[in-house]
Design an enzyme around this catalytic site. Structure first.
Site, PDB file in Angstrom:
ATOM      1  N   MET A  28       0.855  -1.083   0.042  1.00 26.72           N
ATOM      2  CA  MET A  28      -0.160  -0.093   0.165  1.00 26.72           C
ATOM      3  C   MET A  28       0.936   1.161  -0.146  1.00 26.72           C
ATOM      4  O   MET A  28       1.539   1.476   1.029  1.00 26.72           O
ATOM      5  CB  MET A  28      -1.010   0.079   1.213  1.00 26.72           C
ATOM      6  CG  MET A  28      -2.084  -1.006   0.924  1.00 26.72           C
ATOM      7  SD  MET A  28      -3.433  -1.172   2.430  1.00 26.72           S
ATOM      8  CE  MET A  28      -2.382  -1.996   3.573  1.00 26.72           C
ATOM      9  N   GLN A 105       8.062  -4.388  -2.734  1.00 23.15           N
ATOM     10  CA  GLN A 105       7.539  -4.192  -3.846  1.00 23.15           C
ATOM     11  C   GLN A 105       8.170  -3.276  -4.758  1.00 23.15           C
ATOM     12  O   GLN A 105       8.327  -1.952  -4.266  1.00 23.15           O
ATOM     13  CB  GLN A 105       5.985  -3.801  -3.650  1.00 23.15           C
ATOM     14  CG  GLN A 105       5.269  -4.178  -5.051  1.00 23.15           C
ATOM     15  CD  GLN A 105       3.728  -3.629  -5.317  1.00 23.15           C
ATOM     16  OE1 GLN A 105       3.540  -2.536  -4.928  1.00 23.15           O
ATOM     17  NE2 GLN A 105       3.031  -4.633  -5.560  1.00 23.15           N
ATOM     18  N   TYR A 185       0.257  -0.256 -13.926  1.00 23.83           N
ATOM     19  CA  TYR A 185       1.508   0.526 -13.891  1.00 23.83           C
ATOM     20  C   TYR A 185       2.272   0.137 -14.999  1.00 23.83           C
ATOM     21  O   TYR A 185       1.664  -0.655 -15.892  1.00 23.83           O
ATOM     22  CB  TYR A 185       1.964   0.434 -12.560  1.00 23.83           C
ATOM     23  CG  TYR A 185       1.422   0.947 -11.405  1.00 23.83           C
ATOM     24  CD1 TYR A 185       1.210   2.723 -11.309  1.00 23.83           C
ATOM     25  CD2 TYR A 185       0.474   0.557 -10.607  1.00 23.83           C
ATOM     26  CE1 TYR A 185       0.591   3.142 -10.518  1.00 23.83           C
ATOM     27  CE2 TYR A 185      -0.061   1.199  -9.522  1.00 23.83           C
ATOM     28  CZ  TYR A 185      -0.182   2.540  -9.578  1.00 23.83           C
ATOM     29  OH  TYR A 185      -0.866   3.343  -8.431  1.00 23.83           O
TER      30      TYR A 185
HETATM   31  C1  LIG Z   1      -3.999   3.128   0.214  1.00 22.62           C
HETATM   32  C2  LIG Z   1      -3.643   2.163  -0.877  1.00 22.62           C
HETATM   33  C3  LIG Z   1      -2.331   2.184  -1.372  1.00 22.62           C
HETATM   34  C4  LIG Z   1      -2.232   0.917  -2.469  1.00 22.62           C
HETATM   35  N1  LIG Z   1      -1.089   1.041  -2.994  1.00 22.62           N
HETATM   36  C5  LIG Z   1      -0.608  -0.242  -3.429  1.00 22.62           C
HETATM   37  C6  LIG Z   1       0.687  -0.528  -4.134  1.00 22.62           C
HETATM   38  O1  LIG Z   1       1.631   0.610  -3.745  1.00 22.62           O
HETATM   39  N2  LIG Z   1       0.989  -1.386  -4.859  1.00 22.62           N
HETATM   40  C7  LIG Z   1      -0.010  -2.387  -5.061  1.00 22.62           C
HETATM   41  O2  LIG Z   1       0.297  -3.346  -5.761  1.00 22.62           O
HETATM   42  N3  LIG Z   1      -1.282  -2.099  -4.526  1.00 22.62           N
HETATM   43  C8  LIG Z   1      -1.668  -1.104  -3.778  1.00 22.62           C
HETATM   44  N4  LIG Z   1      -2.754  -1.110  -3.287  1.00 22.62           N
HETATM   45  C9  LIG Z   1      -3.824  -2.233  -3.599  1.00 22.62           C
HETATM   46  C10 LIG Z   1      -3.900  -3.156  -2.554  1.00 22.62           C
HETATM   47  O3  LIG Z   1      -2.666  -3.868  -2.208  1.00 22.62           O
HETATM   48  C11 LIG Z   1      -4.886  -4.041  -2.395  1.00 22.62           C
HETATM   49  O4  LIG Z   1      -4.835  -4.812  -3.879  1.00 22.62           O
HETATM   50  C12 LIG Z   1      -6.507  -3.498  -2.624  1.00 22.62           C
HETATM   51  O5  LIG Z   1      -6.389  -2.546  -1.406  1.00 22.62           O
HETATM   52  C13 LIG Z   1      -7.491  -4.835  -2.336  1.00 22.62           C
HETATM   53  O6  LIG Z   1      -7.238  -5.063  -1.108  1.00 22.62           O
HETATM   54  P1  LIG Z   1      -8.148  -4.809   0.104  1.00 22.62           P
HETATM   55  O7  LIG Z   1      -9.414  -5.479  -0.211  1.00 22.62           O
HETATM   56  O8  LIG Z   1      -7.691  -6.129   1.163  1.00 22.62           O
HETATM   57  O9  LIG Z   1      -7.912  -3.612   0.422  1.00 22.62           O
HETATM   58  C14 LIG Z   1      -3.171  -0.165  -2.432  1.00 22.62           C
HETATM   59  C15 LIG Z   1      -4.492   0.191  -1.869  1.00 22.62           C
HETATM   60  C16 LIG Z   1      -4.592   1.094  -0.854  1.00 22.62           C
HETATM   61  C17 LIG Z   1      -5.777   0.982  -0.153  1.00 22.62           C
END
Ligand SMILES: Cc1cc2nc3c(=O)[nH]c(=O)nc-3n(C[C@H](O)[C@H](O)[C@H](O)COP(=O)(O)O)c2cc1C
Length: 369
Positions: A28, A105, A185
């Site tokens: 994240m 990552q 990306y």
């Molecule tokens: C604040 C935030 C930042 C995120 N940044 C990334 C990231 O840097 N790299 C990535 O692969 N996914 C990123 N994601 C996606 C999360 O890894 C994840 O796939 C997404 O939140 C869905 O999962 P969840 O339903 O458990 O929240 C981000 C999600 C959130 C909420």
């Protein structure tokens, strides 16, 4: 009495790493680094809390890899030089001291870059203006810019950036790296048909659109050796195009996962809006397709919101490990909370308002606990 859910609280081995349980923190982006790409002052406590809270694996936010076109966001941390890499060491130590595995990552934002302190512009496979709008909670505003189309030399530089960042991650003490091949990306822009209009060896048929993945995985593996864990993340949806589906109704997935494994990854991390739902109309989830065709460990992500969701996915062998994003932000101690039967806290998007950084989140928690 302690909850002894042996499904999610069992060990799992990925590459040479043994995770103490199946519960992991999803990557994240928290835009809380310093302007020079070193880690910021709030980041150690943030990552340490997940390890203290019992997660077996923590994956970092997407970290930029070079000083060309990889940076996506203002205050995003980097792994493009020694100083940036060294700055992670105290965080790596804190996570390890609290019993979790820590994976970095590696992310190249490509056309979706909203800020680049080095070159001041974005670049992608083709000069196609991205769909959607920049993310305001990461300091964005309005439409994305149309990217510059990467030359063959630029592509070589981007690949070298991933390799350099992986080497620096290893030196900083991380247990592995995850190549960010998902969410719209740079790498995902290569596989996605409408963002890749190239007519060279990186465009056209899927084998060409996946060439950059192949070159990055193989080059990283050659640089870091067999003992360092290398994973890759895939998704269909994108931060700027949620509904996108891979063409080929499963054929592309089969080819993609087989290729990633052949090139030497230790795990495949899939992310979908809902991890356990069919990837196409009916049939297997993306994680299950990765299990079926990949032959390596699979990590599943997407809308896992409680112990039951996680247990079902692991029990049915849809995946070996699950990652949670928003649930972990609200409950950095989720694994320990499950064990002691504590009630979970609700996630709120208010913690990203106005900026999805750690300062805003800490202020939100101070007000709401
Ligand atoms: C604040 C935030 C930042 C995120 N940044 C990334 C990231 O840097 N790299 C990535 O692969 N996914 C990123 N994601 C996606 C999360 O890894 C994840 O796939 C997404 O939140 C869905 O999962 P969840 O339903 O458990 O929240 C981000 C999600 C959130 C909420």
């Amino acid at each position: 009495m302690e909850n002894k859910n042996t499904t999610i609280f069992s060990n799992h081995t990925i590459g040479k790493l043994t995770l103490k349980n199946r519960l992991a923190v999803a990557p994240m982006t928290r835009v809380s680094g310093n302007e020079d790409g070193t880690v910021g002052p709030l980041m150690k406590d943030y990552y340490q809390a997940f390890a203290q809270g019992g997660f077996g694996l923590v994956i970092t936010e997407g970290i930029y890899t070079d000083k060309q076109y990889s940076q996506g966001y203002k205050f995003q941390p980097g792994l493009s030089d020694e100083a940036q890499a060294q700055s992670w060491k105290p965080i790596v130590d804190a996570v390890h001291e609290n019993g979790a595995i820590f994976i970095a990552q590696l992310m190249h934002a490509g056309a979706l870059s909203q800020y680049n302190k080095y070159t001041g512009c974005n670049a992608g496979p083709s000069a196609v203006k991205p769909l959607g709008k920049e993310m305001t909670f990461y300091y964005g505003e309005g439409d994305y810019s149309t990217p510059k189309s990467l030359s063959k030399t630029d592509i070589d530089d981007a690949i070298n950036g991933f390799v350099n960042a992986a080497t620096l991650a290893k030196q900083a003490g991380f247990d592995g790296v995850e190549i960010h091949g998902a969410n719209g990306y740079l790498l995902d822009q290569f596989i996605t048909v409408h963002t890749n209009e190239r007519s060279d060896e990186y465009g056209g048929a899927l084998v060409n659109r996946l060439r950059i993945y192949e070159e990055i995985i193989r080059s990283i593996r050659a640089a870091v050796g067999d003992d360092f864990t290398v994973g890759i993340r895939f998704s269909q949806g994108k931060v700027n195009d949620f509904e996108y589906k891979w063409p080929g109704k499963g054929e592309d997935a089969k080819y993609t996962f087989e290729l990633a494994t052949k090139c030497g990854v230790d795990y495949i991390h899939t992310t979908e809006f809902v991890a356990k739902e069919p990837a196409f109309e009916g049939g297997l989830s993306l994680a299950e397709l990765a299990k079926q065709h990949g032959g390596v460990s699979v990590i599943a992500n997407g809308s896992i919101s409680n112990e039951k969701d996680a247990t079902e996915i692991i029990e049915a062998s849809q995946a070996d490990v699950v990652t949670v994003g928003k649930l972990a932000l609200a409950n950095p101690d989720w694994p320990n909370a499950i064990k002691t039967d504590q009630e979970l806290r609700e996630f709120s998007f208010d913690m990203f308002d106005p900026i999805a950084d750690l300062k805003t989140a800490n202020e939100f928690f101070a007000k709401n606990t």
